[in-house]
Design a protein around this motif. Structure first.
Motif, PDB file in Angstrom:
ATOM      1  N   ASN A   1      26.264-107.631  47.126  1.00 54.83           N
ATOM      2  CA  ASN A   1      25.684-106.298  47.231  1.00 54.83           C
ATOM      3  C   ASN A   1      26.231-105.646  48.494  1.00 54.83           C
ATOM      4  N   LEU A   2      26.671-104.406  48.369  1.00 53.67           N
ATOM      5  CA  LEU A   2      27.321-103.754  49.504  1.00 53.67           C
ATOM      6  C   LEU A   2      26.383-102.858  50.316  1.00 53.67           C
ATOM      7  N   SER A   3      25.102-102.962  50.039  1.00 59.45           N
ATOM      8  CA  SER A   3      24.149-102.161  50.815  1.00 59.45           C
ATOM      9  C   SER A   3      23.644-103.004  51.986  1.00 59.45           C
TER      10      SER A   3
ATOM     11  N   PHE B   1      20.935-102.984  53.697  1.00 58.36           N
ATOM     12  CA  PHE B   1      19.531-103.390  53.682  1.00 58.36           C
ATOM     13  C   PHE B   1      19.309-104.469  52.641  1.00 58.36           C
ATOM     14  N   ARG B   2      19.922-104.272  51.494  1.00 60.37           N
ATOM     15  CA  ARG B   2      19.755-105.217  50.414  1.00 60.37           C
ATOM     16  C   ARG B   2      20.456-106.522  50.742  1.00 60.37           C
TER      17      ARG B   2
ATOM     18  N   TYR C   1      14.145-110.468  44.277  1.00 56.76           N
ATOM     19  CA  TYR C   1      13.527-109.984  45.496  1.00 56.76           C
ATOM     20  C   TYR C   1      12.482-110.976  45.966  1.00 56.76           C
TER      21      TYR C   1
ATOM     22  N   MET D   1      14.392-108.024  67.931  1.00 56.69           N
ATOM     23  CA  MET D   1      14.544-107.679  66.516  1.00 56.69           C
ATOM     24  C   MET D   1      13.209-107.286  65.922  1.00 56.69           C
ATOM     25  N   ASN D   2      13.233-106.304  65.050  1.00 62.79           N
ATOM     26  CA  ASN D   2      12.009-105.933  64.358  1.00 62.79           C
ATOM     27  C   ASN D   2      11.907-106.603  63.006  1.00 62.79           C
TER      28      ASN D   2
ATOM     29  N   HIS E   1      32.275-101.366  53.752  1.00 63.57           N
ATOM     30  CA  HIS E   1      31.487-102.576  53.490  1.00 63.57           C
ATOM     31  C   HIS E   1      32.255-103.570  52.634  1.00 63.57           C
TER      32      HIS E   1
ATOM     33  N   ARG F   1      27.053 -93.174  48.684  1.00 66.99           N
ATOM     34  CA  ARG F   1      26.094 -94.269  48.527  1.00 66.99           C
ATOM     35  C   ARG F   1      24.741 -93.876  49.103  1.00 66.99           C
TER      36      ARG F   1
ATOM     37  N   GLU G   1      21.302 -93.757  47.230  1.00 68.93           N
ATOM     38  CA  GLU G   1      20.386 -94.861  47.531  1.00 68.93           C
ATOM     39  C   GLU G   1      19.200 -94.423  48.377  1.00 68.93           C
TER      40      GLU G   1
ATOM     41  N   GLU H   1      17.360 -97.584  45.512  1.00 67.44           N
ATOM     42  CA  GLU H   1      18.368 -98.617  45.332  1.00 67.44           C
ATOM     43  C   GLU H   1      18.730 -98.777  43.870  1.00 67.44           C
TER      44      GLU H   1
ATOM     45  N   GLU I   1      28.224 -99.116  41.139  1.00 69.02           N
ATOM     46  CA  GLU I   1      29.281 -98.875  42.140  1.00 69.02           C
ATOM     47  C   GLU I   1      30.288 -97.844  41.647  1.00 69.02           C
TER      48      GLU I   1
ATOM     49  N   LYS J   1      18.273 -95.667  57.086  1.00 67.18           N
ATOM     50  CA  LYS J   1      17.077 -95.816  56.273  1.00 67.18           C
ATOM     51  C   LYS J   1      15.846 -95.238  56.974  1.00 67.18           C
TER      52      LYS J   1
ATOM     53  N   ASN K   1       4.708-105.748  65.386  1.00 57.68           N
ATOM     54  CA  ASN K   1       5.047-107.139  65.629  1.00 57.68           C
ATOM     55  C   ASN K   1       4.324-107.496  66.915  1.00 57.68           C
TER      56      ASN K   1
END
Lengths: 404, 466
Positions: free
Chosen positions: A116-118, A120-121, A135, A164-165, A333, B179, B183, B189, B198, B357, B367
């Motif tokens: 997958n080229l996203s 986030f995914r 998922y 990091m979050n 990507h 994209r 997206e 997505e 794609e 995003k 957190n």
């Protein structure tokens, strides 16, 4: 791969000369892993944004590389050659001592099917070790906890994420995210173990209470004087993260007189952004330098603590980048890329296969040769001693980058 | 339908918390006894007519800066960048002040929602006037037509620069923009109902070739020679599409309305989207020509919005926490800059979302570090006030500071309490109902006086809910 075979692959005079200057010390005895599971540490380094693997571990002997990277390709004489086929980007030179001591494993062509080229995914896929079309919510390290690692010791926290979050590999684990452990402990007095809401139907509240309790527990374990390292840590966010990780390991040392801390088995650092769509050469060089110098400082600090042999440092990234450079001096990507694994217990060398630059997929990207879940399988089975199938949700062949 | 015919205090408060920032008691009292439907309509109508309270920062109407590529030295370029970022801070401060003082907070919420949805960061764009123009676009269409907003943002220079879309040429189309438009902006997505692949992304990238930004005056420019004029196939449609055409194709997909309504649901209603309700509202949204105000009215009148189980089901964003706390207690302040820096410290740096995003929100705001920082903030706010003397104290955040004042007595008197008095059980229950969106989870030590009691209530994890 046996060292003898490895060296016999060197054919050119230049290559041989370079190699003899940087040959891994094969006179070094193969150290057995003395550490027990509950003392072991895994430090994950996220290369955020998708690291351009092709310019990191460069297949300089493949002419296709220079055709694909007509202006941003790294020239052979600039590289740190590892063998007759591949060389490291020059700004990784701080990793050379690791390579020479046989403590650096480079796994080539790491990716997964149906890439997958996203951003986030794909980072989700890496973090949860899911298939490309499923998922999952738990991180793969969390599943390692559930498979038995959590009960090996009374850990201070199952994981600590630094700067990091996104909990990624530790999603769902008893983990805290912080920037600096001392500040964290000071501030933790604001959190209390809750009294009234022992059960609630409200997921948001449940989450808040969980975090609150985890703060208290982690703070109890991280409390203590700051360790005065001789190691000089690099400046900048990543250097600070490395210093924080070292402090956390120091706070968990078993030989401390009043030490009640149970350890932190997994830590996560982040470095970025590697998302080099435009004019990538300078940016990429700077990031790789930070990575190498950070890892060198980490080794130095952990060695001061006597913890290097029980620590595994591993990079990961959502993807590599497009084989052919784009029209803006950068890369889009991609899919597979090499990753670094370092540690006192690592058996150094090149693993897996460099991807075939003449066989690109439908998106003009390289095809992976090692599934990242093979790396996780190796960690689960051989580092943590737990059942790998529940961690990676399937069967994958382990790699041999850990000494017996 | 569960819409209250006569709103209770709790219901009025819930409506105002969700559609605005935390309300004062006076704002709540105005709505008690009213039908929800009427209150919703009024809130939306006034948001539609909303105008900023203060004139914008001076830089917006100054001459544009020298184009960066015309600056000769590295020092000059760095100085210009520094100056542009400083102007960006002025814009953040102006905006935050609007949020703190507006009588129509729904308008500000929607501007922030669109800024998050069409994420663009000044870190990359740099030019402050471009960020202002984008901000104006969000204000213009905040509760208007999503179709107009989408067409506008797709040509917005700041957006095009942020997504590297300003150089896309027919011999090398830049896919990144295509994209992200699909997206992140319109369809979601691909593997989660987006319905594209794609190949569609590649074809859409071809349609956007030629879209560019003039680097001298930073305006949108269509460069015809760079545009791919040939036939494209996008989501099953074939034609000689340009950028506007493919945007319309995306708008025509049911997935588009559902994606937007889904996000609005998670922003205003609950973290668990109701698929059937979203389909229903999305259909009306599309039929209305993508009228955002219609969608909001529908969302604010769903059963889910008014259900008891949804009260306190969302987590305050940093802006919610900072702006809400200041508004609800009616703190007065001499400068907004500390609040700007604080929302950034808590993870929401206005005009600089972390990536394309935007800010994911909900549990992502929380957190271990962030939760402690939130509690630290409210402690700081209350500790900087001396209840006995009411003297001005300083709130310090980074290099910024503001003189703060709080009339704690006035706040507590409205509920029968006093700043230096120990609340009785009835008052404790009232205060919890006013300040917490769900039941309190922690006991407060007996003998805690008024102001300290308020301060300690804000330490309850339930204070982070809305």
């Amino acid at each position: 791969m046996k060292r003898r075979d490895f060296l016999s692959n060197v054919s050119t005079a230049t290559g041989a000369a370079l190699l003899s200057a940087h040959a891994p010390g094969w006179a070094q005895a193969v150290a057995s892993r003395a550490s027990s599971v509950q003392e072991r540490i895994l430090i994950l380094i996220e290369l955020k944004g998708g690291n351009d693997g092709l310019n990191t571990v460069v297949p300089y002997a493949d002419s296709a590389y220079y055709q694909l990277r007509n202006t941003i390709g790294i020239k052979p004489d600039e590289l740190i050659k590892l063998d007759a086929k591949v060389g490291l980007h020059p700004d990784l030179k701080a990793l050379l001592p690791f390579w020479e001591k046989n403590e650096l494993a480079i796994v080539q062509g790491v990716g997964y099917p149906e890439a997958n080229l996203s951003h986030f995914r794909s980072i989700e896929i890496w973090g949860t070790a899911s298939k490309a079309n499923e998922y999952l919510s738990d991180g793969w390290a969390t599943r390692g906890m559930h498979a038995g690692l959590a009960s090996k010791a009374a850990y201070t926290a199952e994981g600590v994420l630094i700067g990091m979050n996104d909990f990624g590999p530790l999603a769902g684990a008893r983990a805290v995210s912080l920037n600096d452990p001392v500040a964290f402990v000071n501030q933790s007095r604001l959190a209390r173990v809750n009294e009234l809401a022992t059960s609630t139907q409200n997921p948001a509240l449940r989450y808040l209470l969980k975090v609150e309790n985890e703060i208290s527990q982690a703070a109890d374990g991280l409390r203590g004087d700051k360790y005065a390292f001789d190691t000089v840590f690099p400046t900048g966010q990543f250097g600070n993260g490395v210093a924080a990780a070292a402090q956390i390991v120091a706070s968990q040392r078993r030989d401390k007189a009043d030490n009640k801390a149970g350890g932190v088995p997994v830590m996560c650092l982040t470095l970025g952004s590697f998302d080099t769509h435009q004019n990538q050469l300078g940016t990429h060089a700077g990031l790789l330098k930070q990575l190498a110098e950070g890892m060198a400082a980490l080794k130095s600090a952990l060695t001061e603590l006597g913890a290097w042999d029980r620590t595994l440092v591993m990079t990961f990234s959502e993807f590599g980048r497009r084989a052919k450079q784009n029209s803006s001096g950068g890369t889009d990507h991609g899919t597979a890329a090499p990753h670094f694994i370092a540690g006192g217990a690592v058996r150094g060398g090149l693993y897996g296969q460099a991807p075939d630059l003449n066989r690109l997929d439908g998106t003009q990207n390289v095809i992976y040769t090692t599934d990242f879940r093979q790396i996780y399988t190796t960690v689960a089975q051989q580092w943590w001693g737990v059942n790998a199938e529940s961690v990676v949700r399937g069967r994958f062949d382990a790699l041999k980058f850990l000494r017996a | 339908m569960l819409n209250p015919i006569q709103m209770t205090s709790q219901q009025a408060r819930h409506l105002l918390v969700r559609t605005g920032f935390a309300p004062t008691q006076a704002e709540v009292d105005k709505l008690v006894g009213k039908p929800a439907q009427t209150a919703v309509a009024d809130i939306i109508t006034s948001a539609l007519a909303a105008k900023p309270k203060y004139p914008p920062p001076a830089f917006v109407s100054q001459a544009p800066p020298t184009p960066a590529n015309q600056l000769k030295t590295v020092d000059e370029r760095q100085e210009q960048r520094r100056a542009q970022i400083a102007e960006g801070v002025e814009l953040k401060a102006w905006w935050l002040r609007e949020m703190l003082e507006t009588p129509t907070p729904l308008a500000e919420r929607m501007v922030l929602f669109w800024h998050n949805h069409f994420a663009t960061s000044q870190q990359k764009v740099v030019r402050s006037q471009a960020m202002w123009r984008q901000h104006q676009l969000f204000r213009r269409h905040a509760l208007g037509s999503f179709a107009s907003l989408l067409h506008g943002i797709a040509k917005d220079p700041a957006m095009l620069v942020y997504l590297d879309a300003a150089n896309s040429r027919r011999d090398a189309p830049n896919e990144n923009f295509a994209r992200e438009v699909m997206e992140l902006f319109t369809l979601g997505e691909a593997t989660q109902g987006g319905g594209y692949n794609e190949q569609d992304i590649k074809e859409v990238a071809r349609a956007f070739t030629g879209w560019s930004v003039d680097r001298d005056d930073f305006s949108f420019k269509f460069r015809a020679p760079a545009h791919d004029i040939f036939s494209k196939t996008v989501l099953g449609k074939v034609g000689l599409f340009n950028g506007d055409d493919v945007l319309n194709i995306m708008l025509a997909q049911p997935a588009c309305g559902e994606f937007i309504i889904g996000k609005l649901w998670k922003e205003f209603v609950s973290p668990m989207p109701d698929k059937a309700e979203i389909k229903r509202i999305a259909k009306r949204f599309a039929q209305s020509g993508y009228a955002i105000d219609t969608a909001l009215a529908d969302l604010f009148t769903t059963d889910a919005f008014w259900a008891d189980s949804n009260r306190g089901s969302l987590i305050k964003s940093p802006v919610d926490l900072v702006v809400g706390t200041v508004r609800q207690f009616a703190f007065s302040y001499s400068d907004v800059l500390p609040f700007v820096l604080k929302t950034s410290q808590l993870g929401q740096n206005l005009l600089m979302p972390p990536n394309v995003k935007g800010w994911p929100g909900y549990t992502d705001w929380i957190n271990a570090t962030k939760l402690l920082e939130r509690k630290n903030f409210t402690q700081q706010l209350f500790r900087s006030i001396d209840p006995a003397l009411g003297r001005m104290a300083m709130l310090k955040v980074g290099k910024a500071e503001a003189a703060m004042m709080l009339d704690a007595d006035a706040f507590l008197r409205a509920y029968g309490g006093r700043a230096d008095g120990v609340p009785n059980e009835a008052l404790k229950t009232t205060l919890a109902g006013v300040l917490l969106a769900s039941d309190a989870t922690q006991n407060i030590a007996n003998g805690t006086v008024g102001v300290a009691y308020l301060r300690t209530l804000t330490l309850d994890p339930a204070y982070q809910l809305k």
